[in-house]
Design a protein around this motif. Structure first.
Motif, PDB file in Angstrom:
ATOM      1  N   VAL A  94      38.930  94.246   1.068  1.00  0.00           N
ATOM      2  CA  VAL A  94      38.542  94.475  -0.326  1.00  0.00           C
ATOM      3  C   VAL A  94      37.019  94.365  -0.422  1.00  0.00           C
ATOM      4  N   PRO A  95      36.337  95.420  -0.841  1.00  0.00           N
ATOM      5  CA  PRO A  95      34.872  95.361  -0.914  1.00  0.00           C
ATOM      6  C   PRO A  95      34.394  94.414  -2.014  1.00  0.00           C
ATOM      7  N   PHE A  96      33.153  93.985  -1.879  1.00  0.00           N
ATOM      8  CA  PHE A  96      32.435  93.191  -2.874  1.00  0.00           C
ATOM      9  C   PHE A  96      32.934  91.749  -2.986  1.00  0.00           C
ATOM     10  N   LEU A  97      33.915  91.324  -2.191  1.00  0.00           N
ATOM     11  CA  LEU A  97      34.361  89.933  -2.239  1.00  0.00           C
ATOM     12  C   LEU A  97      33.586  89.057  -1.257  1.00  0.00           C
ATOM     13  N   GLY A  98      32.939  89.677  -0.287  1.00  0.00           N
ATOM     14  CA  GLY A  98      32.186  88.909   0.694  1.00  0.00           C
ATOM     15  C   GLY A  98      33.059  88.165   1.679  1.00  0.00           C
ATOM     16  N   LEU A  99      34.285  88.632   1.896  1.00  0.00           N
ATOM     17  CA  LEU A  99      35.218  87.964   2.798  1.00  0.00           C
ATOM     18  C   LEU A  99      35.563  88.845   4.002  1.00  0.00           C
ATOM     19  N   GLU A 100      34.667  89.777   4.325  1.00  0.00           N
ATOM     20  CA  GLU A 100      34.945  90.699   5.422  1.00  0.00           C
ATOM     21  C   GLU A 100      34.506  90.156   6.779  1.00  0.00           C
ATOM     22  N   GLY A 101      33.858  88.999   6.811  1.00  0.00           N
ATOM     23  CA  GLY A 101      33.507  88.365   8.082  1.00  0.00           C
ATOM     24  C   GLY A 101      32.289  88.942   8.760  1.00  0.00           C
ATOM     25  N   THR A 102      31.330  89.436   7.996  1.00  0.00           N
ATOM     26  CA  THR A 102      30.106  89.986   8.580  1.00  0.00           C
ATOM     27  C   THR A 102      28.892  89.301   7.982  1.00  0.00           C
ATOM     28  N   LEU A 103      27.792  89.327   8.735  1.00  0.00           N
ATOM     29  CA  LEU A 103      26.496  88.871   8.241  1.00  0.00           C
ATOM     30  C   LEU A 103      25.647  90.095   7.941  1.00  0.00           C
ATOM     31  N   GLN A 104      25.020  90.113   6.795  1.00  0.00           N
ATOM     32  CA  GLN A 104      24.270  91.302   6.381  1.00  0.00           C
ATOM     33  C   GLN A 104      22.926  90.886   5.816  1.00  0.00           C
ATOM     34  N   SER A 105      21.877  91.596   6.218  1.00  0.00           N
ATOM     35  CA  SER A 105      20.539  91.298   5.719  1.00  0.00           C
ATOM     36  C   SER A 105      19.643  92.507   5.935  1.00  0.00           C
ATOM     37  N   ASN A 106      18.524  92.539   5.219  1.00  0.00           N
ATOM     38  CA  ASN A 106      17.535  93.622   5.348  1.00  0.00           C
ATOM     39  C   ASN A 106      16.371  93.154   6.224  1.00  0.00           C
ATOM     40  N   PHE A 107      15.855  94.075   7.026  1.00  0.00           N
ATOM     41  CA  PHE A 107      14.751  93.762   7.928  1.00  0.00           C
ATOM     42  C   PHE A 107      13.675  94.829   7.776  1.00  0.00           C
ATOM     43  N   ARG A 108      12.418  94.379   7.892  1.00  0.00           N
ATOM     44  CA  ARG A 108      11.278  95.284   7.721  1.00  0.00           C
ATOM     45  C   ARG A 108      10.457  95.378   9.005  1.00  0.00           C
ATOM     46  N   GLY A 109       9.689  96.451   9.097  1.00  0.00           N
ATOM     47  CA  GLY A 109       8.772  96.650  10.213  1.00  0.00           C
ATOM     48  C   GLY A 109       7.883  97.846   9.936  1.00  0.00           C
ATOM     49  N   GLU A 110       6.909  98.086  10.811  1.00  0.00           N
ATOM     50  CA  GLU A 110       6.027  99.243  10.621  1.00  0.00           C
ATOM     51  C   GLU A 110       6.785 100.545  10.816  1.00  0.00           C
ATOM     52  N   THR A 111       7.774 100.504  11.692  1.00  0.00           N
ATOM     53  CA  THR A 111       8.620 101.672  11.931  1.00  0.00           C
ATOM     54  C   THR A 111      10.080 101.242  11.867  1.00  0.00           C
ATOM     55  N   VAL A 112      10.955 102.259  11.824  1.00  0.00           N
ATOM     56  CA  VAL A 112      12.391 101.961  11.817  1.00  0.00           C
ATOM     57  C   VAL A 112      12.787 101.249  13.103  1.00  0.00           C
ATOM     58  N   GLU A 113      12.179 101.655  14.230  1.00  0.00           N
ATOM     59  CA  GLU A 113      12.512 101.038  15.510  1.00  0.00           C
ATOM     60  C   GLU A 113      12.140  99.550  15.513  1.00  0.00           C
ATOM     61  N   GLU A 114      10.975  99.224  14.937  1.00  0.00           N
ATOM     62  CA  GLU A 114      10.545  97.831  14.901  1.00  0.00           C
ATOM     63  C   GLU A 114      11.454  97.013  13.983  1.00  0.00           C
ATOM     64  N   ALA A 115      11.828  97.579  12.836  1.00  0.00           N
ATOM     65  CA  ALA A 115      12.740  96.877  11.929  1.00  0.00           C
ATOM     66  C   ALA A 115      14.095  96.652  12.591  1.00  0.00           C
ATOM     67  N   THR A 116      14.543  97.656  13.366  1.00  0.00           N
ATOM     68  CA  THR A 116      15.814  97.513  14.077  1.00  0.00           C
ATOM     69  C   THR A 116      15.728  96.434  15.142  1.00  0.00           C
ATOM     70  N   GLU A 117      14.582  96.387  15.866  1.00  0.00           N
ATOM     71  CA  GLU A 117      14.395  95.334  16.870  1.00  0.00           C
ATOM     72  C   GLU A 117      14.438  93.947  16.243  1.00  0.00           C
ATOM     73  N   ASN A 118      13.846  93.817  15.050  1.00  0.00           N
ATOM     74  CA  ASN A 118      13.890  92.526  14.350  1.00  0.00           C
ATOM     75  C   ASN A 118      15.321  92.126  14.019  1.00  0.00           C
ATOM     76  N   ALA A 119      16.117  93.112  13.616  1.00  0.00           N
ATOM     77  CA  ALA A 119      17.513  92.830  13.296  1.00  0.00           C
ATOM     78  C   ALA A 119      18.291  92.428  14.543  1.00  0.00           C
ATOM     79  N   VAL A 120      18.058  93.135  15.645  1.00  0.00           N
ATOM     80  CA  VAL A 120      18.775  92.826  16.889  1.00  0.00           C
ATOM     81  C   VAL A 120      18.399  91.436  17.398  1.00  0.00           C
ATOM     82  N   MET A 121      17.120  91.088  17.302  1.00  0.00           N
ATOM     83  CA  MET A 121      16.692  89.754  17.730  1.00  0.00           C
ATOM     84  C   MET A 121      17.282  88.663  16.834  1.00  0.00           C
ATOM     85  N   ARG A 122      17.386  88.966  15.560  1.00  0.00           N
ATOM     86  CA  ARG A 122      17.944  87.971  14.628  1.00  0.00           C
ATOM     87  C   ARG A 122      19.404  87.695  14.932  1.00  0.00           C
ATOM     88  N   TYR A 123      20.123  88.724  15.329  1.00  0.00           N
ATOM     89  CA  TYR A 123      21.556  88.567  15.557  1.00  0.00           C
ATOM     90  C   TYR A 123      21.873  88.531  17.050  1.00  0.00           C
TER      91      TYR A 123
END
Length: 385
Positions: A94-123
């Motif tokens: 069921v969407p919007f209940l927050g019970l799907e068992g995932t961690l979600q967050s936004n990440f920034r960087g100078e490029t999409v690749e850098e923002a993606t690297e930040n996300a991968v390092m975080r998780y």
């Protein structure tokens, strides 16, 4: 010619004799109700108060049986399942209940690749279990690119067949179990505070107000001294002798928590003790103790019940505050305040750890306040119709 004066009189058939029945002339059509019956009727008309009672009963029952819904105990630590997000069967879809068992967050960087690297390092560099959604391509400036990363942590840890309904904490302890056990502790402290109010506060205020004179002066001076002592000072002094926990909180409430009830009861008894029913009881030779128990206390019962209901959320907040600053319930024991404190430390990364205990303590305090408002209206004669 003689005039017949009877021609203008109405016929006698129009007159029907009135039969008066003495036994029913003053009969009451509806049964009389006592004050408490009227109060109960008024209370049940208050839908918010009735709903709060039902909700509070459910919370109390869940605090008793809720921890046994799964196989995890209060202090079952396992670092391999630390900081797992909430995941519940069926509801995970069921969407919007927050019970799907995932961690979600936004990440920034100078490029999409850098923002993606930040996300991968975080998780934990678990790239194959991270879903990337590009929110902004960026224009080459600092942190202009933004991605939304969703980490499927249950898959990454090969725990697809496990469910933690409210997630786990930093030590891998099940939050569902700890939240309901913490609710039980908070409610125990609250009801103990209410019992102290009833046993000490009502007795002290009743005796002080009824006897008056020198007895009242001496008792009120003692009361003023206790009121002048802040609760935190009492807690600090108790911590010198005792460890943080339920006992120190209960003793602090025993020393100073009943003073407000005592003053309220004293004021009500002062108003009631010169009423005619009290004078009649004295004339009949009843003892002072019996007059207080049988006559005065029932007539101030309304204000006592109302203030008791407002004492409970105050005690819960007092316990939560002490636990939040580290002076309340000590680990590994839990209370709602201790759980909020633990979640607050990692709020930016794992908001669910503070969300659920905060919601629960808010619901408890709101329900008790609504019940108190309902009782206040119920015991107000002006509200009875």
């Amino acid at each position: 010619m003689a005039t017949n004066h009877h021609n203008n009189e109405p016929p006698k058939e129009l007159f029907v004799p009135h039969e008066r029945k003495e036994d029913t002339s003053e009969q009451i059509s509806k049964p009389s109700r006592s004050f408490f019956q009227d109060a109960r009727r008024t209370f049940f008309k208050n839908k918010a108060a009735v709903l709060s009672v039902i909700l509070m009963i459910i919370i109390i029952i869940m605090s008793i049986i809720g921890p046994y819904f799964n196989d995890y105990g209060m202090d079952d630590q396992d670092l391999s399942r630390a900081k797992m997000p909430p995941r519940a069967p069926v509801l995970e879809n069921v969407p919007f209940l927050g019970l799907e068992g995932t961690l979600q967050s936004n990440f920034r960087g100078e490029t999409v690749e850098e923002a993606t690297e930040n996300a991968v390092m975080r998780y934990d560099n678990a790239e194959e279990y991270i879903d990337i959604n590009v929110l902004s391509e960026g224009d080459g400036s600092d942190d202009s690119a933004e991605v939304e990363a969703t980490y499927n942590i249950y898959e990454a840890k090969d725990m697809q067949d496990q469910y933690f309904w409210l997630g786990t904490d930093q030590l891998g302890r099940d939050q569902w179990t700890r939240i309901w056990l913490g609710t039980r502790v908070s409610l125990i402290i609250a009801f103990v505070a209410a019992a102290i109010d009833l046993l000490i506060g009502v007795a002290y205020g009743g005796i002080s107000g009824y006897y008056g004179g020198r007895v009242d002066n001496i008792m009120q001076r003692i009361l003023e001294i206790l009121i002048g002592i802040p609760n935190l000072v009492v807690i600090f002094l108790l911590l010198v002798v005792l460890e943080p926990g339920i006992m120190s909180i209960v003793l602090a409430l025993t020393i100073t928590g009943w003073t407000g009830m005592a003053r309220i009861v004293r004021g009500e008894v002062l108003k009631q003790k010169n009423e005619e029913y009290v004078l009649a009881a004295r004339t009949l030779g009843q003892s002072n103790g019996k007059i207080i128990r049988k006559h005065l206390m029932p007539n101030v019962a309304g204000i006592i019940i109302i203030n008791t209901m407002f004492t409970i959320p105050s005690a819960i907040f007092f316990e939560a505050f002490l636990s939040f600053i580290g002076l309340g319930i000590a680990p590994p024991e839990a209370s709602l305040g201790a759980l909020i404190d633990a979640g607050f430390k990692v709020f930016r990364l794992y908001p669910y750890m503070v969300l659920w205990p905060a919601i629960l303590i808010s619901v408890i305090m709101i329900t008790f306040n609504l019940i108190g408002d309902g009782l206040r209206d119920a015991f107000d004669p002006k509200m009875h119709k």
